[in-house]
Scaffold this motif. Structure first.
Motif, mmCIF file in Angstrom:
data_model
loop_
_atom_site.group_PDB
_atom_site.id
_atom_site.type_symbol
_atom_site.label_atom_id
_atom_site.label_comp_id
_atom_site.label_asym_id
_atom_site.label_seq_id
_atom_site.Cartn_x
_atom_site.Cartn_y
_atom_site.Cartn_z
ATOM 1 N N TRP A 45 0.841 -1.186 0.000
ATOM 2 C CA TRP A 45 0.000 0.000 0.000
ATOM 3 C C TRP A 45 0.878 1.236 0.000
ATOM 4 O O TRP A 45 2.017 1.200 0.496
ATOM 5 N N PRO A 46 0.389 2.364 -0.536
ATOM 6 C CA PRO A 46 1.212 3.575 -0.547
ATOM 7 C C PRO A 46 1.714 3.938 0.847
ATOM 8 O O PRO A 46 2.861 4.332 1.021
ATOM 9 N N ASN A 47 0.859 3.811 1.851
ATOM 10 C CA ASN A 47 1.248 3.987 3.252
ATOM 11 C C ASN A 47 0.060 3.584 4.128
ATOM 12 O O ASN A 47 -1.016 3.261 3.614
ATOM 13 N N MET A 48 0.270 3.592 5.426
ATOM 14 C CA MET A 48 -0.802 3.166 6.312
ATOM 15 C C MET A 48 -1.951 4.171 6.340
ATOM 16 O O MET A 48 -3.074 3.837 6.718
ATOM 17 N N THR A 49 -1.671 5.395 5.914
ATOM 18 C CA THR A 49 -2.751 6.373 5.786
ATOM 19 C C THR A 49 -3.801 5.881 4.796
ATOM 20 O O THR A 49 -4.997 6.156 4.947
ATOM 21 N N THR A 50 -3.374 5.129 3.779
ATOM 22 C CA THR A 50 -4.319 4.559 2.815
ATOM 23 C C THR A 50 -5.291 3.608 3.504
ATOM 24 O O THR A 50 -6.489 3.596 3.194
ATOM 25 N N LEU A 51 -4.781 2.820 4.462
ATOM 26 C CA LEU A 51 -5.636 1.889 5.189
ATOM 27 C C LEU A 51 -6.705 2.638 5.986
ATOM 28 O O LEU A 51 -7.876 2.249 5.990
ATOM 29 N N PHE A 52 -6.310 3.729 6.644
ATOM 30 C CA PHE A 52 -7.219 4.415 7.560
ATOM 31 C C PHE A 52 -7.852 5.673 6.956
ATOM 32 O O PHE A 52 -8.465 6.466 7.687
ATOM 33 N N ASN A 54 -10.492 6.474 5.457
ATOM 34 C CA ASN A 54 -11.916 6.751 5.639
ATOM 35 C C ASN A 54 -12.261 7.249 7.043
ATOM 36 O O ASN A 54 -13.358 7.785 7.251
ATOM 37 N N VAL A 55 -11.347 7.069 7.986
ATOM 38 C CA VAL A 55 -11.644 7.481 9.363
ATOM 39 C C VAL A 55 -10.582 8.411 9.933
ATOM 40 O O VAL A 55 -10.717 8.880 11.069
ATOM 41 N N LEU A 56 -9.517 8.692 9.178
ATOM 42 C CA LEU A 56 -8.419 9.521 9.683
ATOM 43 C C LEU A 56 -8.713 10.996 9.408
ATOM 44 O O LEU A 56 -8.874 11.392 8.253
ATOM 45 N N PRO A 57 -8.791 11.843 10.438
ATOM 46 C CA PRO A 57 -9.050 13.264 10.213
ATOM 47 C C PRO A 57 -7.884 13.931 9.472
ATOM 48 O O PRO A 57 -6.756 13.416 9.446
ATOM 49 N N ALA A 58 -8.148 15.079 8.894
ATOM 50 C CA ALA A 58 -7.104 15.844 8.223
ATOM 51 C C ALA A 58 -6.103 16.376 9.250
ATOM 52 O O ALA A 58 -6.444 16.643 10.406
ATOM 53 N N ASN A 59 -4.856 16.499 8.805
ATOM 54 C CA ASN A 59 -3.786 17.082 9.620
ATOM 55 C C ASN A 59 -3.517 16.288 10.892
ATOM 56 O O ASN A 59 -3.191 16.857 11.938
ATOM 57 N N VAL A 60 -3.689 14.982 10.789
ATOM 58 C CA VAL A 60 -3.360 14.076 11.885
ATOM 59 C C VAL A 60 -2.361 13.051 11.364
ATOM 60 O O VAL A 60 -2.590 12.433 10.324
ATOM 61 N N ARG A 83 -1.815 11.523 16.031
ATOM 62 C CA ARG A 83 -1.822 12.745 16.844
ATOM 63 C C ARG A 83 -1.909 13.958 15.940
ATOM 64 O O ARG A 83 -1.326 13.985 14.844
ATOM 65 N N GLY A 84 -2.642 14.973 16.400
ATOM 66 C CA GLY A 84 -2.742 16.243 15.701
ATOM 67 C C GLY A 84 -2.719 17.392 16.693
ATOM 68 O O GLY A 84 -2.929 17.207 17.899
ATOM 69 N N SER A 85 -2.475 18.593 16.191
ATOM 70 C CA SER A 85 -2.440 19.780 17.041
ATOM 71 C C SER A 85 -3.327 20.859 16.449
ATOM 72 O O SER A 85 -3.737 20.801 15.282
ATOM 73 N N ASN A 86 -3.613 21.864 17.265
ATOM 74 C CA ASN A 86 -4.458 22.998 16.836
ATOM 75 C C ASN A 86 -5.790 22.563 16.223
ATOM 76 O O ASN A 86 -6.057 22.856 15.054
ATOM 77 N N PRO A 87 -6.657 21.871 16.942
ATOM 78 C CA PRO A 87 -6.571 21.560 18.371
ATOM 79 C C PRO A 87 -5.816 20.260 18.629
ATOM 80 O O PRO A 87 -5.603 19.461 17.715
ATOM 81 N N ASN A 88 -5.439 20.049 19.902
ATOM 82 C CA ASN A 88 -4.760 18.821 20.285
ATOM 83 C C ASN A 88 -5.711 17.633 20.174
ATOM 84 O O ASN A 88 -6.835 17.680 20.680
ATOM 85 N N ARG A 89 -5.244 16.578 19.485
ATOM 86 C CA ARG A 89 -6.035 15.376 19.310
ATOM 87 C C ARG A 89 -5.130 14.152 19.409
ATOM 88 O O ARG A 89 -3.960 14.215 19.059
#
Length: 325
Positions: A45-52, A54-60, A83-89
């Motif tokens: 797969w291109p990366n694990m982001t491809t797997l997730f 459909n449920v991975l928020p932007a900028n995480v 993990r993401g920031s602005n806001p912390n997630r």
């Protein structure tokens, strides 16, 4: 004996893999690829982001993946922190294959890691470790405060049938995990379990307590049907063993810069129940000066622990004179 995923640019690469009878599913940080055991690559797969996706928020961002093959259900499971920031997630990303084919379709989930049960916190999950038995997945994370230091270890329990059927997921959290001496437990390893299905056997975890003991902890019971009828944590026990020590960093040719060999945290654990014998296997990195060697090296120190008596049955160091393991 075959080449896997090459360097991805992440340092350290955080390699992980799962294995069934025919296939190896390999992760290197967010890269993911499947191989036959003869080295033939089945998919990448291109990366694990491809797997997730459909449920991975932007900028995480994803990190610290873990992969297991669930031999009870003949399914694959992948876990990663996000993990993401602005806001912390902070999230725990969970994926399970819908069939035995790791290259096929998966169910994917995003779980809020900042919550302890239903209680919101200002903490994020780092270095999630993944274990399983015939009924549940067990994820233990090191929890850090956003903008601060380590707070505590947290266990999250997921009921496998919900995941494998694509149903909404409920979880049960146990946080502020402690060692027998009352200190904070760090990088607790839930075991992969090899035992017959049926009944309600405990799920075991282990942890290394500095500087010369190994702790066999805990077992959470009675999580059948996805409902927490009763959850009991067995009191952590200290297991007597030989001392271990922080390993030295490794020399490499052509430079005075040494390679990091990391510390003495336990990095994997397996529990096996065969013919009435219950044993737990685990290992970590330690320090040794081999006979005839001029200096100390890093080695792999491993243990086989008898669970009912909490005693080490056998242990040894794996390595060689002149080399770092």
């Amino acid at each position: 004996s075959f080449e896997g995923i090459r360097a991805t640019g992440w340092q350290p690469p955080d390699c992980c893999l799962g294995v069934d009878a025919d296939e190896v599913l390999l992760g290197a940080n967010v890269e993911l690829a499947g191989y036959r055991k003869n080295g033939v690559q089945r998919f990448r797969w291109p990366n694990m982001t491809t797997l997730f996706r459909n449920v991975l928020p932007a900028n995480v961002g994803l990190f610290d993946p873990r992969i297991v093959y669930d031999h009870y259900a003949k399914r694959w499971c992948a876990v990663a922190a996000a993990r993401g920031s602005n806001p912390n997630r902070s999230y725990l990303m969970i994926g399970v294959s819908r069939t035995a084919d790791a290259g096929g379709a998966w169910f994917v989930y995003r779980l809020d890691a900042t919550r302890d049960g239903n209680n919101p916190t200002g903490n994020w999950a780092d270095y999630p470790m993944l274990g399983f038995d015939h009924q549940c997945f067990y994820i233990v994370s090191n929890m850090f405060q956003f903008g601060g230091g380590f707070r505590y270890g947290k266990l999250r329990i997921l009921y496998k049938p919900q995941l494998y059927n694509g149903q909404p997921v409920t979880w049960y959290d146990f946080w502020n995990l402690k060692n027998p001496d009352g200190s904070q437990a760090f990088t607790v390893q839930p075991c992969g379990h090899f035992q017959g299905p049926g009944g309600d056997p405990p799920a075991y975890m282990v942890n290394a307590l500095w500087p010369k003991t190994v702790i066999a902890t805990a077992a959470v019971r009675n999580l059948l049907g996805g409902e927490e009828a009763m959850a009991r944590a067995r009191k952590p026990e200290i297991v007597a063993d030989g001392a271990y020590d922080l390993p030295p960093d490794a020399q490499q040719k052509g430079t005075g810069v040494r390679l990091e060999t990391n510390d003495t945290r336990l990095l994997n654990a397996m529990f096996q129940y065969v013919g009435g014998t219950r044993r737990l296997w685990t290992c970590h990195t330690s320090k040794i000066t081999w006979r005839g060697d001029s200096e100390a090296r890093s080695c792999v120190q491993w243990y086989e622990i008898d669970v009912p008596t909490a005693k080490v049955v056998q242990q040894n160091k794996y390595g060689a004179k002149g080399y770092y393991y």
